[in-house]
Design a protein around this motif. Structure first.
Motif, PDB file in Angstrom:
ATOM      1  N   ASN A 196       0.783  -1.022  -0.109  1.00  0.00           N
ATOM      2  CA  ASN A 196       0.106   0.070  -0.033  1.00  0.00           C
ATOM      3  C   ASN A 196       1.007   1.115  -0.021  1.00  0.00           C
ATOM      4  O   ASN A 196       1.930   1.347   0.183  1.00  0.00           O
ATOM      5  CB  ASN A 196      -1.059  -0.022   1.301  1.00  0.00           C
ATOM      6  CG  ASN A 196      -2.316  -0.561   1.092  1.00  0.00           C
ATOM      7  OD1 ASN A 196      -2.475  -1.278  -0.118  1.00  0.00           O
ATOM      8  ND2 ASN A 196      -3.027  -0.862   2.272  1.00  0.00           N
ATOM      9  N   ALA A 197       0.369   2.297  -0.431  1.00  0.00           N
ATOM     10  CA  ALA A 197       0.845   3.712  -0.243  1.00  0.00           C
ATOM     11  C   ALA A 197       0.193   4.317   1.188  1.00  0.00           C
ATOM     12  O   ALA A 197      -0.632   3.585   1.602  1.00  0.00           O
ATOM     13  CB  ALA A 197       0.421   4.748  -1.234  1.00  0.00           C
ATOM     14  N   CYS A 198       0.801   5.345   1.620  1.00  0.00           N
ATOM     15  CA  CYS A 198       0.621   5.838   3.042  1.00  0.00           C
ATOM     16  C   CYS A 198       0.502   7.329   2.807  1.00  0.00           C
ATOM     17  O   CYS A 198       1.507   7.892   2.246  1.00  0.00           O
ATOM     18  CB  CYS A 198       1.352   5.245   3.830  1.00  0.00           C
ATOM     19  SG  CYS A 198       1.235   5.857   5.645  1.00  0.00           S
ATOM     20  N   VAL A 246      -5.342  -6.518  -6.055  1.00  0.00           N
ATOM     21  CA  VAL A 246      -3.885  -7.128  -5.736  1.00  0.00           C
ATOM     22  C   VAL A 246      -4.252  -8.203  -4.600  1.00  0.00           C
ATOM     23  O   VAL A 246      -4.784  -7.792  -3.485  1.00  0.00           O
ATOM     24  CB  VAL A 246      -2.963  -6.376  -5.285  1.00  0.00           C
ATOM     25  CG1 VAL A 246      -1.740  -6.931  -4.635  1.00  0.00           C
ATOM     26  CG2 VAL A 246      -2.674  -5.328  -6.235  1.00  0.00           C
ATOM     27  N   ALA A 247      -3.984  -9.461  -4.725  1.00  0.00           N
ATOM     28  CA  ALA A 247      -3.866 -10.342  -3.545  1.00  0.00           C
ATOM     29  C   ALA A 247      -3.045 -10.196  -2.499  1.00  0.00           C
ATOM     30  O   ALA A 247      -1.979  -9.768  -2.724  1.00  0.00           O
ATOM     31  CB  ALA A 247      -3.652 -11.785  -4.298  1.00  0.00           C
ATOM     32  N   GLY A 248      -3.896 -10.390  -1.361  1.00  0.00           N
ATOM     33  CA  GLY A 248      -3.128  -9.760   0.033  1.00  0.00           C
ATOM     34  C   GLY A 248      -3.523  -8.501   0.385  1.00  0.00           C
ATOM     35  O   GLY A 248      -3.073  -8.185   1.476  1.00  0.00           O
ATOM     36  N   ILE A 249      -4.011  -7.528  -0.408  1.00  0.00           N
ATOM     37  CA  ILE A 249      -4.559  -6.178  -0.185  1.00  0.00           C
ATOM     38  C   ILE A 249      -5.887  -6.380  -0.177  1.00  0.00           C
ATOM     39  O   ILE A 249      -6.687  -6.683  -1.167  1.00  0.00           O
ATOM     40  CB  ILE A 249      -3.618  -5.175  -0.944  1.00  0.00           C
ATOM     41  CG1 ILE A 249      -2.047  -5.248  -0.851  1.00  0.00           C
ATOM     42  CG2 ILE A 249      -4.075  -3.815  -0.622  1.00  0.00           C
ATOM     43  CD1 ILE A 249      -1.371  -4.518  -1.680  1.00  0.00           C
ATOM     44  N   ASP A 250      -6.666  -5.724   0.782  1.00  0.00           N
ATOM     45  CA  ASP A 250      -7.918  -5.558   0.850  1.00  0.00           C
ATOM     46  C   ASP A 250      -8.515  -4.227   0.543  1.00  0.00           C
ATOM     47  O   ASP A 250      -8.677  -3.837  -0.600  1.00  0.00           O
ATOM     48  CB  ASP A 250      -8.692  -5.981   2.203  1.00  0.00           C
ATOM     49  CG  ASP A 250     -10.335  -6.032   2.457  1.00  0.00           C
ATOM     50  OD1 ASP A 250     -10.766  -6.172   1.137  1.00  0.00           O
ATOM     51  OD2 ASP A 250     -10.675  -6.150   3.465  1.00  0.00           O
ATOM     52  N   SER A 251      -8.759  -3.208   1.401  1.00  0.00           N
ATOM     53  CA  SER A 251      -9.321  -2.023   1.208  1.00  0.00           C
ATOM     54  C   SER A 251      -8.476  -0.895   1.832  1.00  0.00           C
ATOM     55  O   SER A 251      -7.509  -1.348   2.689  1.00  0.00           O
ATOM     56  CB  SER A 251     -10.631  -1.999   2.000  1.00  0.00           C
ATOM     57  OG  SER A 251     -11.665  -2.802   1.356  1.00  0.00           O
ATOM     58  N   PRO A 252      -8.810   0.311   1.428  1.00  0.00           N
ATOM     59  CA  PRO A 252      -8.037   1.434   2.088  1.00  0.00           C
ATOM     60  C   PRO A 252      -8.654   1.504   3.524  1.00  0.00           C
ATOM     61  O   PRO A 252      -9.405   1.057   3.932  1.00  0.00           O
ATOM     62  CB  PRO A 252      -8.384   2.651   1.432  1.00  0.00           C
ATOM     63  CG  PRO A 252      -8.999   2.122   0.139  1.00  0.00           C
ATOM     64  CD  PRO A 252      -9.604   0.756   0.434  1.00  0.00           C
ATOM     65  N   THR A 253      -7.394   2.334   4.602  1.00  0.00           N
ATOM     66  CA  THR A 253      -7.875   2.404   5.693  1.00  0.00           C
ATOM     67  C   THR A 253      -7.624   3.905   6.022  1.00  0.00           C
ATOM     68  O   THR A 253      -6.883   4.508   5.470  1.00  0.00           O
ATOM     69  CB  THR A 253      -7.115   1.409   6.773  1.00  0.00           C
ATOM     70  OG1 THR A 253      -5.828   1.626   6.652  1.00  0.00           O
ATOM     71  CG2 THR A 253      -7.303  -0.005   6.495  1.00  0.00           C
ATOM     72  N   PRO A 282      -2.746  -0.091  -4.152  1.00  0.00           N
ATOM     73  CA  PRO A 282      -2.232   0.415  -5.104  1.00  0.00           C
ATOM     74  C   PRO A 282      -2.897   1.025  -6.485  1.00  0.00           C
ATOM     75  O   PRO A 282      -2.280   1.764  -7.005  1.00  0.00           O
ATOM     76  CB  PRO A 282      -1.449  -0.925  -5.545  1.00  0.00           C
ATOM     77  CG  PRO A 282      -1.499  -1.966  -4.259  1.00  0.00           C
ATOM     78  CD  PRO A 282      -2.638  -1.502  -3.735  1.00  0.00           C
ATOM     79  N   GLU A 283      -4.331   0.703  -6.462  1.00  0.00           N
ATOM     80  CA  GLU A 283      -4.883   1.562  -7.379  1.00  0.00           C
ATOM     81  C   GLU A 283      -5.436   2.634  -7.200  1.00  0.00           C
ATOM     82  O   GLU A 283      -5.825   3.514  -8.191  1.00  0.00           O
ATOM     83  CB  GLU A 283      -6.308   0.504  -7.568  1.00  0.00           C
ATOM     84  CG  GLU A 283      -5.901  -0.992  -8.143  1.00  0.00           C
ATOM     85  CD  GLU A 283      -5.687  -1.817  -6.976  1.00  0.00           C
ATOM     86  OE1 GLU A 283      -6.038  -3.076  -7.260  1.00  0.00           O
ATOM     87  OE2 GLU A 283      -5.529  -1.494  -6.054  1.00  0.00           O
ATOM     88  N   PRO A 346       3.774 -18.293  -1.523  1.00  0.00           N
ATOM     89  CA  PRO A 346       3.075 -17.425  -2.656  1.00  0.00           C
ATOM     90  C   PRO A 346       3.821 -16.105  -2.914  1.00  0.00           C
ATOM     91  O   PRO A 346       4.775 -15.579  -2.062  1.00  0.00           O
ATOM     92  CB  PRO A 346       1.852 -16.905  -1.830  1.00  0.00           C
ATOM     93  CG  PRO A 346       2.067 -16.989  -0.444  1.00  0.00           C
ATOM     94  CD  PRO A 346       3.295 -18.077  -0.282  1.00  0.00           C
ATOM     95  N   ALA A 347       3.542 -15.183  -4.018  1.00  0.00           N
ATOM     96  CA  ALA A 347       3.883 -13.940  -4.226  1.00  0.00           C
ATOM     97  C   ALA A 347       2.538 -13.083  -4.183  1.00  0.00           C
ATOM     98  O   ALA A 347       1.596 -13.117  -4.876  1.00  0.00           O
ATOM     99  CB  ALA A 347       4.558 -13.696  -5.562  1.00  0.00           C
ATOM    100  N   LEU A 348       2.590 -12.175  -2.927  1.00  0.00           N
ATOM    101  CA  LEU A 348       1.424 -11.459  -2.693  1.00  0.00           C
ATOM    102  C   LEU A 348       1.695  -9.843  -2.414  1.00  0.00           C
ATOM    103  O   LEU A 348       2.749  -9.539  -2.406  1.00  0.00           O
ATOM    104  CB  LEU A 348       0.832 -12.016  -1.294  1.00  0.00           C
ATOM    105  CG  LEU A 348       0.371 -13.584  -1.494  1.00  0.00           C
ATOM    106  CD1 LEU A 348       0.192 -14.070   0.101  1.00  0.00           C
ATOM    107  CD2 LEU A 348      -0.939 -13.640  -2.388  1.00  0.00           C
ATOM    108  N   GLY A 349       0.620  -9.267  -2.299  1.00  0.00           N
ATOM    109  CA  GLY A 349       0.716  -7.827  -1.992  1.00  0.00           C
ATOM    110  C   GLY A 349       0.561  -7.706  -0.303  1.00  0.00           C
ATOM    111  O   GLY A 349       0.249  -8.876   0.545  1.00  0.00           O
TER     112      GLY A 349
END
Length: 411
Positions: A196-198, A246-253, A282-283, A346-349
């Protein structure tokens, strides 16, 4: 005939006690950030590497720049191991700065104590553990005594907790390095290819102090801050509707992590300071998100009499995204993990953010891989009794060493 891979793994086994002792020394030197006096740790690491015949270049960030940033000292290290021409430059990056230990430890936070197959101590898992992973992987590669091509670099930096701009970001900005591939600190049972970005903001709400018995004589900054808090937390259901692909990443917080304000119990608060954190998938576009968050905050108190806002950006980190070349790193690490761990990793976010993104921002493919468990909570990272399974350290060192052989060995 003994293969190169067998020699590498055997070398790591033979030198594993030495690797554990190296990690203990690296853990036992505190690097609490804040306050961020990390120069002495860099000196220690450089001294330890000198015993292996390696020169660690010391790149001290100017003192005024460090202090303006909120830290005391930063010396980033680069170890360059040049081989024959014709190969890539592969960099291994781990950070030595850490969050303070906090309370509730049952082991000394800077003891490096070993119990039940684990080493306990702040940064054993994140990410001083990978100082050891990377140093001993590199030593195992060179111990083969075979022709190598390209260059290996070790980047030991000291600004991940504050965002990395004076760590890898500073090394890249000063044009001290530009590798072709980067492996940054991670965990043994998964490869992180995206994160993620921050956005972090400091929100100062200015009002006017007044006597507690006559609150109408002041302008209550805390009441205004409460409106901002309601606006921020009221946005969370909408953020949950946004999903990453992206697998491993859900929603913004989004959250407010710290609030300071007021002068006394019987005084109308004249000033409140809040620090907030907005994680972006990432999107999302970080520039657009910052504009949206600023507007949300400003609208919450618009028209409030006697209230003035200051909004200061503390951090805007971009997401790590897979770049061309990342698949080579992933493929090699997965192949070698299969051989050592006996499983496909696995290769994940990840919803976290790290300073590996700073390499990605300059077009350098980077992934996160190193010594650690399957999940961050298992390691107690940033909590009491942070720990690293020594068997994971051993296996990750082998996997990274074999991956270096894939990239730097003569074909």
């Amino acid at each position: 005939m003994t293969t190169h891979a067998e020699k590498i793994t055997a070398w790591i086994d033979e030198h594993f006690d030495e690797e554990v002792a190296f990690l203990q020394k690296v853990v036992q030197q505190p690097t609490d950030t804040p306050p961020g006096n990390n120069g002495p740790h860099a000196d220690l690491v450089a001294q330890l590497l000198q015993a292996y015949g390696w020169n660690a270049e010391k790149h001290a960030v100017p003192k005024d720049q460090v202090e303006a940033y909120g830290m005391q000292s930063i010396t980033n290290l680069i170890v360059r191991r040049p081989y024959a021409a014709g190969g890539p430059t592969v960099a291994l990056n781990a950070h030595g700065d850490v969050v303070p230990p906090g309370d509730n430890w049952t082991y000394p936070p800077y003891g490096g104590q070993i119990d039940g197959g684990y080493m306990y101590g702040r940064a054993t898992a994140v990410s001083k553990g990978d100082f050891a992973t990377y140093v001993f992987a590199a030593r195992a590669l060179e111990a083969l005594g075979i022709p190598l091509k390209g260059q290996l670099e070790l980047h030991f930096t000291y600004d991940e907790e504050f965002g990395g701009l004076l760590g890898p970001g500073w090394l890249l900005e000063q044009q001290l390095t530009k590798p072709d591939f980067v492996i940054a600190a991670g965990f043994s049972y998964g490869i992180v290819t995206a994160h993620n970005a921050c956005l972090q903001l400091e929100i100062t709400v200015h009002g006017k102090s007044g006597h507690g018995s006559m609150p109408e004589t002041g302008h209550d900054a805390l009441q205004a801050a409460n409106k901002i808090l309601n606006a921020i937390y009221g946005q969370l259901p909408e953020l949950k509707k946004i999903k990453s692909k992206v697998a491993g990443i859900d929603s913004p917080t989004m959250l407010v992590g710290r609030i300071d304000g007021g002068t006394n119990t019987n005084v109308v608060p004249g000033k409140v300071v809040m620090k907030m954190d907005r994680r972006m998938i990432p999107e999302e576009d970080p520039v657009a998100v910052e504009a949206q968050v600023r507007a949300l905050i400003e609208d919450a108190v618009r028209g409030e009499p006697g209230i003035r806002l200051e909004i200061r950006r503390l951090l805007l980190s971009h997401a790590l995204r897979p770049l061309p070349g990342s698949e080579q790193l992933v493929g090699s690490l997965q192949k070698n993990a299969q051989a050592i761990l006996g499983e496909t990793i696995p290769a994940l976010g990840t919803p976290l953010y790290a300073d590996a993104r700073l390499y990605g921002e300059r077009g350098i493919p980077a992934v996160l891989y190193g010594a650690g468990p399957r999940t961050v909570p298992e390691s107690n990272a940033k909590k009491a009794d942070e720990r690293l399974a020594l068997d994971d350290l051993r296996k990750a060192s082998k996997i990274v060493a074999l991956t270096l052989l894939d990239f730097l060995g003569e074909k």
